[in-house]
Design a protein around this motif. Structure first.
Motif, PDB file in Angstrom:
ATOM      1  N   ARG A 100       0.814  -1.215   0.000  1.00  0.00           N
ATOM      2  CA  ARG A 100       0.000   0.000   0.000  1.00  0.00           C
ATOM      3  C   ARG A 100       0.846   1.263   0.000  1.00  0.00           C
ATOM      4  O   ARG A 100       0.338   2.350  -0.248  1.00  0.00           O
ATOM      5  N   LEU A 101       2.114   1.129   0.334  1.00  0.00           N
ATOM      6  CA  LEU A 101       2.976   2.301   0.427  1.00  0.00           C
ATOM      7  C   LEU A 101       3.564   2.636  -0.943  1.00  0.00           C
ATOM      8  O   LEU A 101       4.751   2.448  -1.208  1.00  0.00           O
ATOM      9  N   ASP A 102       2.707   3.131  -1.826  1.00  0.00           N
ATOM     10  CA  ASP A 102       3.149   3.466  -3.182  1.00  0.00           C
ATOM     11  C   ASP A 102       4.239   4.525  -3.171  1.00  0.00           C
ATOM     12  O   ASP A 102       4.999   4.650  -4.132  1.00  0.00           O
ATOM     13  N   ARG A 104       6.913   4.548  -1.776  1.00  0.00           N
ATOM     14  CA  ARG A 104       8.257   3.963  -1.849  1.00  0.00           C
ATOM     15  C   ARG A 104       8.772   3.932  -3.284  1.00  0.00           C
ATOM     16  O   ARG A 104       9.941   4.206  -3.535  1.00  0.00           O
ATOM     17  N   GLN A 105       7.895   3.563  -4.212  1.00  0.00           N
ATOM     18  CA  GLN A 105       8.307   3.509  -5.616  1.00  0.00           C
ATOM     19  C   GLN A 105       8.659   4.892  -6.144  1.00  0.00           C
ATOM     20  O   GLN A 105       9.600   5.065  -6.903  1.00  0.00           O
ATOM     21  N   MET A 106       7.895   5.888  -5.707  1.00  0.00           N
ATOM     22  CA  MET A 106       8.151   7.260  -6.127  1.00  0.00           C
ATOM     23  C   MET A 106       9.455   7.779  -5.521  1.00  0.00           C
ATOM     24  O   MET A 106      10.225   8.490  -6.167  1.00  0.00           O
ATOM     25  N   ALA A 107       9.704   7.389  -4.274  1.00  0.00           N
ATOM     26  CA  ALA A 107      10.852   7.931  -3.551  1.00  0.00           C
ATOM     27  C   ALA A 107      12.167   7.256  -3.916  1.00  0.00           C
ATOM     28  O   ALA A 107      13.227   7.893  -3.848  1.00  0.00           O
ATOM     29  N   ARG A 108      12.128   6.003  -4.299  1.00  0.00           N
ATOM     30  CA  ARG A 108      13.356   5.222  -4.441  1.00  0.00           C
ATOM     31  C   ARG A 108      14.416   5.853  -5.353  1.00  0.00           C
ATOM     32  O   ARG A 108      15.592   5.929  -4.964  1.00  0.00           O
ATOM     33  N   PRO A 228       3.002  11.793   2.953  1.00  0.00           N
ATOM     34  CA  PRO A 228       3.120  11.492   1.520  1.00  0.00           C
ATOM     35  C   PRO A 228       1.887  11.898   0.727  1.00  0.00           C
ATOM     36  O   PRO A 228       0.784  12.001   1.268  1.00  0.00           O
ATOM     37  N   ILE A 229       2.094  12.121  -0.551  1.00  0.00           N
ATOM     38  CA  ILE A 229       1.015  12.486  -1.459  1.00  0.00           C
ATOM     39  C   ILE A 229      -0.117  11.478  -1.362  1.00  0.00           C
ATOM     40  O   ILE A 229       0.106  10.271  -1.465  1.00  0.00           O
ATOM     41  N   GLY A 230      -1.332  11.967  -1.162  1.00  0.00           N
ATOM     42  CA  GLY A 230      -2.498  11.094  -1.137  1.00  0.00           C
ATOM     43  C   GLY A 230      -2.582  10.190   0.071  1.00  0.00           C
ATOM     44  O   GLY A 230      -3.424   9.291   0.121  1.00  0.00           O
ATOM     45  N   ALA A 255      24.113  17.542   2.197  1.00  0.00           N
ATOM     46  CA  ALA A 255      23.007  16.581   2.094  1.00  0.00           C
ATOM     47  C   ALA A 255      21.654  17.193   2.459  1.00  0.00           C
ATOM     48  O   ALA A 255      20.630  16.847   1.870  1.00  0.00           O
ATOM     49  N   ARG A 256      21.652  18.120   3.421  1.00  0.00           N
ATOM     50  CA  ARG A 256      20.388  18.671   3.924  1.00  0.00           C
ATOM     51  C   ARG A 256      19.529  19.315   2.829  1.00  0.00           C
ATOM     52  O   ARG A 256      18.321  19.012   2.752  1.00  0.00           O
ATOM     53  N   PRO A 257      20.059  20.191   1.973  1.00  0.00           N
ATOM     54  CA  PRO A 257      19.190  20.783   0.938  1.00  0.00           C
ATOM     55  C   PRO A 257      18.547  19.731   0.033  1.00  0.00           C
ATOM     56  O   PRO A 257      17.384  19.875  -0.358  1.00  0.00           O
ATOM     57  N   ARG A 258      19.297  18.702  -0.290  1.00  0.00           N
ATOM     58  CA  ARG A 258      18.763  17.637  -1.150  1.00  0.00           C
ATOM     59  C   ARG A 258      17.698  16.810  -0.421  1.00  0.00           C
ATOM     60  O   ARG A 258      16.694  16.411  -1.013  1.00  0.00           O
ATOM     61  N   LEU A 259      17.919  16.543   0.861  1.00  0.00           N
ATOM     62  CA  LEU A 259      16.939  15.793   1.646  1.00  0.00           C
ATOM     63  C   LEU A 259      15.633  16.580   1.790  1.00  0.00           C
ATOM     64  O   LEU A 259      14.538  16.032   1.655  1.00  0.00           O
ATOM     65  N   LEU A 260      15.751  17.870   2.047  1.00  0.00           N
ATOM     66  CA  LEU A 260      14.569  18.724   2.169  1.00  0.00           C
ATOM     67  C   LEU A 260      13.792  18.768   0.854  1.00  0.00           C
ATOM     68  O   LEU A 260      12.551  18.765   0.851  1.00  0.00           O
ATOM     69  N   GLU A 261      14.498  18.795  -0.244  1.00  0.00           N
ATOM     70  CA  GLU A 261      13.846  18.826  -1.553  1.00  0.00           C
ATOM     71  C   GLU A 261      13.104  17.520  -1.824  1.00  0.00           C
ATOM     72  O   GLU A 261      11.991  17.533  -2.364  1.00  0.00           O
ATOM     73  N   ILE A 262      13.686  16.383  -1.453  1.00  0.00           N
ATOM     74  CA  ILE A 262      13.012  15.099  -1.638  1.00  0.00           C
ATOM     75  C   ILE A 262      11.722  15.061  -0.821  1.00  0.00           C
ATOM     76  O   ILE A 262      10.673  14.662  -1.309  1.00  0.00           O
ATOM     77  N   ALA A 263      11.806  15.470   0.454  1.00  0.00           N
ATOM     78  CA  ALA A 263      10.609  15.471   1.301  1.00  0.00           C
ATOM     79  C   ALA A 263       9.531  16.372   0.732  1.00  0.00           C
ATOM     80  O   ALA A 263       8.336  16.031   0.752  1.00  0.00           O
ATOM     81  N   LYS A 264       9.932  17.519   0.205  1.00  0.00           N
ATOM     82  CA  LYS A 264       8.971  18.454  -0.385  1.00  0.00           C
ATOM     83  C   LYS A 264       8.292  17.834  -1.592  1.00  0.00           C
ATOM     84  O   LYS A 264       7.078  17.952  -1.769  1.00  0.00           O
ATOM     85  N   ARG A 265       9.058  17.132  -2.415  1.00  0.00           N
ATOM     86  CA  ARG A 265       8.495  16.508  -3.627  1.00  0.00           C
ATOM     87  C   ARG A 265       7.592  15.332  -3.278  1.00  0.00           C
ATOM     88  O   ARG A 265       6.584  15.067  -3.964  1.00  0.00           O
ATOM     89  N   LEU A 266       7.900  14.628  -2.214  1.00  0.00           N
ATOM     90  CA  LEU A 266       7.071  13.489  -1.799  1.00  0.00           C
ATOM     91  C   LEU A 266       5.776  13.945  -1.130  1.00  0.00           C
ATOM     92  O   LEU A 266       4.813  13.193  -1.073  1.00  0.00           O
ATOM     93  N   GLU A 267       5.773  15.169  -0.638  1.00  0.00           N
ATOM     94  CA  GLU A 267       4.619  15.670   0.108  1.00  0.00           C
ATOM     95  C   GLU A 267       3.697  16.548  -0.733  1.00  0.00           C
ATOM     96  O   GLU A 267       2.525  16.711  -0.382  1.00  0.00           O
ATOM     97  N   SER A 268       4.183  17.104  -1.806  1.00  0.00           N
ATOM     98  CA  SER A 268       3.379  18.076  -2.544  1.00  0.00           C
ATOM     99  C   SER A 268       2.983  17.559  -3.920  1.00  0.00           C
ATOM    100  O   SER A 268       3.516  16.556  -4.381  1.00  0.00           O
TER     101      SER A 268
END
Length: 268
Positions: A100-102, A104-108, A228-230, A255-268
């Protein structure tokens, strides 16, 4: 009106609510699930005595639970009259949850890119009581990356990934976590309260949670909580590695700017 009447009136709604909730609580089921939950990724097998010690239950009670869970396929007896390991029925439950944790595929791909860039381990985790459980892990090819895997647990209070979760959690969930900690002992409660305060301070300064040598003295990590989205289940994503190869400054600056960007993309 007497003081006793005032106290009774004031406490009646809360007492009634607790009473109504407790009517639906099945203690035997809860204890059976605690038996399953006491197994850790590093455990090859556990005896009835070991399970009893972890769950705080009499060995005779645990013996009945392990017999029942074995009959149902949730446990497997690996030695005659001896130890137990998780059975295939628990695998089916875990597989259904992970499916159900789709997200993961988006984040990998993004996680792997960050892991390769930084020479770290990048992971996503969800909360289970007072722990965080990894549901996705990407490692760099660096020989010194952390050897964590899906199913590994991290302490909620001491890890960056746990502190990020605490910061992002709602007020009611925070209260529940602190209450669980206090049920263990005062030290656990103090550690959890301090972890929340540290996480809030870190978020204000860096926009993420940190743990530099606090989970393990030779491990550094940063993390961000996100929805996460949805989805409605709060998660955390971290980036970390051995302190000998991944410095505090590198994590915060690179690493921090890149990590923050990933979280933002996974959430929005």
């Amino acid at each position: 009106m007497q003081d006793s009447d005032i106290n009774q009136e004031g406490s009646a709604p809360a007492d009634l609510a607790r009473s109504n909730e407790e009517r639906y609580f099945i203690t035997a089921l809860a204890r059976g699930l605690e038996v399953l939950a006491c197994f850790r990724a590093a455990d090859k097998s556990l005896s009835n005595q070991q399970i009893a010690e972890r769950c705080g239950l009499p060995k005779s009670t645990v013996t009945r639970f392990t017999y029942t869970l074995t009959r149902l396929g949730y446990l497997l007896q690996v030695e005659a009259g001896g130890k137990f390991t998780l059975g295939t029925a628990t695998l089916a439950l875990g597989s259904s949850m992970l499916a159900r944790l789709d997200i993961r595929q988006m984040a990998r791909p993004m996680m792997q890119e960050l892991a390769d860039f930084s020479g770290t381990t990048v992971s996503i985790a969800v909360r289970d009581r007072l722990s965080m459980i990894y549901v996705e892990v990407c490692r760099s090819t660096a020989a010194l990356s952390l050897s964590l895997q899906v199913g590994s647990r991290m302490p909620l209070a001491a890890s960056a990934i746990g502190r990020a979760y605490l910061v992002k959690a709602g007020e009611q969930e925070r209260k529940e976590i602190l209450s669980r900690s206090q049920e263990l002992d005062e030290l656990a409660y103090t550690a959890m309260r301090d972890a929340l305060a540290k996480g809030l301070k870190d978020y204000e300064q860096f926009g993420c949670a940190t743990s530099f040598g606090e989970w393990q003295k030779d491990v550094n990590g940063i993390a961000v909580g996100f929805y996460p989205i949805g989805g409605s289940q709060l998660m955390s994503i971290n980036c970390g590695g051995p302190a000998s190869s991944v410095s505090q400054q590198f994590l915060l600056d690179e690493a921090r700017p890149r990590l923050l960007e990933i979280a933002k993309r996974l959430e929005s």
